[in-house]
Motif scaffolding. Structure first.
Motif, PDB file in Angstrom:
ATOM      1  N   ILE A 204      43.350  38.088  50.539  1.00 27.76           N
ATOM      2  CA  ILE A 204      44.126  38.408  49.207  1.00 27.76           C
ATOM      3  C   ILE A 204      43.725  39.974  48.814  1.00 27.76           C
ATOM      4  O   ILE A 204      42.583  40.185  48.467  1.00 27.76           O
ATOM      5  CB  ILE A 204      44.003  37.275  48.224  1.00 27.76           C
ATOM      6  CG1 ILE A 204      44.405  36.108  48.794  1.00 27.76           C
ATOM      7  CG2 ILE A 204      44.640  37.895  46.999  1.00 27.76           C
ATOM      8  CD1 ILE A 204      44.067  34.891  47.948  1.00 27.76           C
ATOM      9  N   VAL A 205      44.819  40.654  48.191  1.00 25.35           N
ATOM     10  CA  VAL A 205      44.303  41.874  47.573  1.00 25.35           C
ATOM     11  C   VAL A 205      45.538  42.344  46.556  1.00 25.35           C
ATOM     12  O   VAL A 205      46.720  41.779  46.697  1.00 25.35           O
ATOM     13  CB  VAL A 205      44.312  43.082  48.702  1.00 25.35           C
ATOM     14  CG1 VAL A 205      45.527  43.341  49.407  1.00 25.35           C
ATOM     15  CG2 VAL A 205      43.717  44.318  47.961  1.00 25.35           C
ATOM     16  N   GLU A 206      45.058  42.971  45.681  1.00 24.29           N
ATOM     17  CA  GLU A 206      46.036  43.277  44.647  1.00 24.29           C
ATOM     18  C   GLU A 206      46.387  44.827  44.625  1.00 24.29           C
ATOM     19  O   GLU A 206      45.780  45.760  44.913  1.00 24.29           O
ATOM     20  CB  GLU A 206      45.310  43.053  43.204  1.00 24.29           C
ATOM     21  CG  GLU A 206      46.423  43.407  41.825  1.00 24.29           C
ATOM     22  CD  GLU A 206      45.574  43.227  40.797  1.00 24.29           C
ATOM     23  OE1 GLU A 206      46.155  43.136  39.668  1.00 24.29           O
ATOM     24  OE2 GLU A 206      44.406  43.293  40.461  1.00 24.29           O
ATOM     25  N   LEU A 207      47.875  44.895  44.325  1.00 23.06           N
ATOM     26  CA  LEU A 207      48.784  46.198  44.399  1.00 23.06           C
ATOM     27  C   LEU A 207      48.667  46.366  42.841  1.00 23.06           C
ATOM     28  O   LEU A 207      49.274  45.752  42.085  1.00 23.06           O
ATOM     29  CB  LEU A 207      49.999  46.259  44.896  1.00 23.06           C
ATOM     30  CG  LEU A 207      50.866  47.372  44.511  1.00 23.06           C
ATOM     31  CD1 LEU A 207      50.144  48.396  45.413  1.00 23.06           C
ATOM     32  CD2 LEU A 207      52.210  47.145  45.368  1.00 23.06           C
ATOM     33  N   VAL A 208      47.909  47.497  42.309  1.00 25.90           N
ATOM     34  CA  VAL A 208      47.801  47.715  40.903  1.00 25.90           C
ATOM     35  C   VAL A 208      47.445  49.259  40.730  1.00 25.90           C
ATOM     36  O   VAL A 208      46.764  49.782  41.610  1.00 25.90           O
ATOM     37  CB  VAL A 208      46.777  46.807  40.284  1.00 25.90           C
ATOM     38  CG1 VAL A 208      45.133  47.271  40.748  1.00 25.90           C
ATOM     39  CG2 VAL A 208      46.959  46.957  38.770  1.00 25.90           C
ATOM     40  N   ASP A 209      47.943  49.662  39.668  1.00 29.74           N
ATOM     41  CA  ASP A 209      47.456  50.956  39.259  1.00 29.74           C
ATOM     42  C   ASP A 209      46.135  51.115  38.573  1.00 29.74           C
ATOM     43  O   ASP A 209      46.108  50.858  37.289  1.00 29.74           O
ATOM     44  CB  ASP A 209      48.680  51.623  38.422  1.00 29.74           C
ATOM     45  CG  ASP A 209      48.697  53.339  37.852  1.00 29.74           C
ATOM     46  OD1 ASP A 209      47.190  53.686  37.968  1.00 29.74           O
ATOM     47  OD2 ASP A 209      49.408  53.791  37.746  1.00 29.74           O
ATOM     48  N   GLN A 210      45.026  51.396  39.144  1.00 29.02           N
ATOM     49  CA  GLN A 210      43.656  51.069  38.636  1.00 29.02           C
ATOM     50  C   GLN A 210      43.445  52.101  37.386  1.00 29.02           C
ATOM     51  O   GLN A 210      42.860  51.915  36.517  1.00 29.02           O
ATOM     52  CB  GLN A 210      42.653  51.419  39.617  1.00 29.02           C
ATOM     53  CG  GLN A 210      41.202  51.137  39.354  1.00 29.02           C
ATOM     54  CD  GLN A 210      41.064  49.602  39.043  1.00 29.02           C
ATOM     55  OE1 GLN A 210      41.651  48.646  39.588  1.00 29.02           O
ATOM     56  NE2 GLN A 210      40.268  49.475  37.785  1.00 29.02           N
ATOM     57  N   ALA A 211      44.140  53.510  37.727  1.00 29.47           N
ATOM     58  CA  ALA A 211      44.127  54.213  36.434  1.00 29.47           C
ATOM     59  C   ALA A 211      44.734  53.698  35.111  1.00 29.47           C
ATOM     60  O   ALA A 211      43.981  54.027  34.096  1.00 29.47           O
ATOM     61  CB  ALA A 211      44.730  55.795  37.111  1.00 29.47           C
ATOM     62  N   ALA A 212      45.692  53.078  35.315  1.00 32.52           N
ATOM     63  CA  ALA A 212      46.555  52.376  34.393  1.00 32.52           C
ATOM     64  C   ALA A 212      45.596  51.475  33.589  1.00 32.52           C
ATOM     65  O   ALA A 212      45.508  51.428  32.354  1.00 32.52           O
ATOM     66  CB  ALA A 212      47.773  51.839  34.818  1.00 32.52           C
ATOM     67  N   ILE A 213      45.096  50.775  34.532  1.00 34.20           N
ATOM     68  CA  ILE A 213      44.064  49.682  33.875  1.00 34.20           C
ATOM     69  C   ILE A 213      42.702  50.169  32.918  1.00 34.20           C
ATOM     70  O   ILE A 213      42.632  49.940  31.855  1.00 34.20           O
ATOM     71  CB  ILE A 213      43.456  48.788  34.959  1.00 34.20           C
ATOM     72  CG1 ILE A 213      44.494  47.780  35.692  1.00 34.20           C
ATOM     73  CG2 ILE A 213      42.306  47.828  34.393  1.00 34.20           C
ATOM     74  CD1 ILE A 213      43.978  47.268  36.786  1.00 34.20           C
TER      75      ILE A 213
END
Length: 190
Positions: A80-89
């Motif tokens: 499992i892995v997440e697709l996310v905008d780390q900079a936005a977090i």
């Protein structure tokens, strides 16, 4: 639901609300193992409903893989892995805005993120051992990006842009709960 279960659910919800991350946080649980089992369970339900597959059990793996399911006597690995905008977090945590301004999702940005995630899961340090142990190795990507829901993804995704894999045999993307379909949209990428 008995009183003890209600208290446990309420406590879990309280802990989740207390987490500093608010951006794309549907799958951001305080309990990683429960999160992984829940996400895997949604994929398993999709495979049962969509392809008529049968599964006998689901357990946590040794990371890798995150989960192991048994189908027709064969162990299937799920990473499992997440697709996310780390900079936005990071921006959201600093600014306290739930949905900060972020770079738009384009086909190229989406492709780059997906390929990075898939290649990361395709190349663990134990790759040869995992290949011998699991003839079916699934990467399950989850996302709750507010600007990248299922309809946005369908418009932006170019299937031929996904790089070939060696260990990973299938890749699925699961989106957060969609009340319009009363479920979790899933897309098969590979």
């Amino acid at each position: 639901m008995d009183e003890e279960t209600k208290k446990a659910v309420a406590e879990s919800m309280r802990k989740a609300r207390a987490l500093p991350r608010k951006h794309a946080n549907f799958f951001n649980w305080h309990d990683k193992e429960a999160k992984e089992l829940a996400i895997c369970s949604e994929l398993i339900q999709y495979l049962v409903d969509e392809y008529g597959e049968r599964f006998d059990s689901i357990v946590l793996g040794g990371d890798p893989p995150d989960c192991i399911v048994v189908s027709d006597g064969q162990e299937v690995a799920i990473e499992i892995v997440e697709l996310v905008d780390q900079a936005a977090i990071e921006k959201q945590i600093r600014s306290k805005h739930t949905y900060p301004d972020q770079a738009p999702w384009t086909s190229q940005r989406l492709t780059d993120h997906l390929n990075d995630l898939i290649q990361q899961k395709d190349n663990p340090s134990e790759k040869e051992s995992l290949k011998k142990s699991y003839p079916r190795y699934i990467t399950l990507i989850h996302t709750d990006e507010p600007e990248l829901m299922a309809a946005d993804f369908d418009r932006l995704f170019i299937k031929k842009s996904i790089k070939a894999t060696d260990l990973v045999s299938e890749v699925y993307l699961i989106f957060s709960y969609d009340p319009g379909i009363e479920g979790y949209p899933v897309r098969r990428l590979v």
